[in-house]
Motif scaffolding. Structure first.
Motif, PDB file in Angstrom:
ATOM      1  N   LYS A  49      51.089  31.765  19.457  1.00 49.71           N
ATOM      2  CA  LYS A  49      50.936  32.821  18.458  1.00 49.71           C
ATOM      3  C   LYS A  49      52.008  33.869  18.690  1.00 49.71           C
ATOM      4  O   LYS A  49      52.178  34.367  19.799  1.00 49.71           O
ATOM      5  N   LYS A  70      43.209  29.167  14.835  1.00 46.07           N
ATOM      6  CA  LYS A  70      43.954  29.910  13.828  1.00 46.07           C
ATOM      7  C   LYS A  70      43.049  30.977  13.235  1.00 46.07           C
ATOM      8  O   LYS A  70      41.958  30.665  12.761  1.00 46.07           O
ATOM      9  N   ASP A  74      46.347  34.475   9.892  1.00 49.97           N
ATOM     10  CA  ASP A  74      47.565  33.956  10.519  1.00 49.97           C
ATOM     11  C   ASP A  74      48.323  33.042   9.569  1.00 49.97           C
ATOM     12  O   ASP A  74      47.730  32.275   8.814  1.00 49.97           O
ATOM     13  N   PHE A  85      51.752  30.084  15.189  1.00 49.54           N
ATOM     14  CA  PHE A  85      51.002  30.957  14.286  1.00 49.54           C
ATOM     15  C   PHE A  85      51.605  32.348  14.333  1.00 49.54           C
ATOM     16  O   PHE A  85      51.968  32.842  15.399  1.00 49.54           O
ATOM     17  N   GLU A  87      50.922  36.290  13.526  1.00 49.60           N
ATOM     18  CA  GLU A  87      49.902  37.299  13.236  1.00 49.60           C
ATOM     19  C   GLU A  87      50.242  38.031  11.948  1.00 49.60           C
ATOM     20  O   GLU A  87      51.418  38.165  11.588  1.00 49.60           O
ATOM     21  N   LYS A  88      49.233  38.536  11.285  1.00 51.00           N
ATOM     22  CA  LYS A  88      49.420  39.217  10.004  1.00 51.00           C
ATOM     23  C   LYS A  88      50.408  40.373  10.108  1.00 51.00           C
ATOM     24  O   LYS A  88      51.279  40.542   9.264  1.00 51.00           O
ATOM     25  N   GLN A  91      54.110  39.122  10.056  1.00 51.30           N
ATOM     26  CA  GLN A  91      54.589  38.199   9.027  1.00 51.30           C
ATOM     27  C   GLN A  91      55.795  38.724   8.257  1.00 51.30           C
ATOM     28  O   GLN A  91      56.765  38.000   8.058  1.00 51.30           O
TER      29      GLN A  91
END
Length: 129
Positions: A49, A70, A74, A85, A87-88, A91
């Motif tokens: 991540k 997940k 993500d 992945f 993370e928000k 992004q």
């Protein structure tokens, strides 16, 4: 009733070409190889991540952690059998970034080649957008 500013029309499009979705993050072959190696040593995890957090003299720094699942928010990047992945919070800062793994005589590290960065600190550990 208020007056409308503009008028909108809806039309059905029958022959629309779908553009391929561009991955938020791409991995170089050396990064794919290193992630595979890391995950083989820890089979209980499904991927890595990537995130960002406020730190350093220039604002943000990347974080890399193992993950077992997940999260709902993500973004998943699947490349050559490797799952990463995002993370928000990270992004938008990672959009269009290439993740590489570089080994020298003195260090080995993941390097993020990010076109969105406006500046970095002297040591290269933190950045701003």
């Amino acid at each position: 009733m208020s007056a409308s500013i503009a008028r909108a029309t809806v039309r059905a499009v029958s022959k629309r070409t779908i553009l391929p979705i561009r991955a938020a993050l791409t991995l170089t072959p050396s990064a794919v190889s290193k992630v595979k190696q890391l995950l083989q040593a820890k089979p209980e995890y499904m991927g890595l991540k990537v995130g960002v957090r406020t730190r350093g003299c220039n604002g943000l720094t990347y974080t890399l952690d193992y993950t077992k699942e997940k999260d709902k928010s993500d973004e998943e990047v699947l490349q050559d059998g490797v799952r990463v992945f995002i993370e928000k919070k990270a992004q938008l800062t990672l959009l269009g970034t290439e993740m590489d793994f570089v080994e020298t005589k003195l260090s080995s590290e993941f390097v993020f080649n990010n076109p969105n960065i406006k500046g970095t600190c002297g040591c290269g550990e933190s950045f701003n957008i």
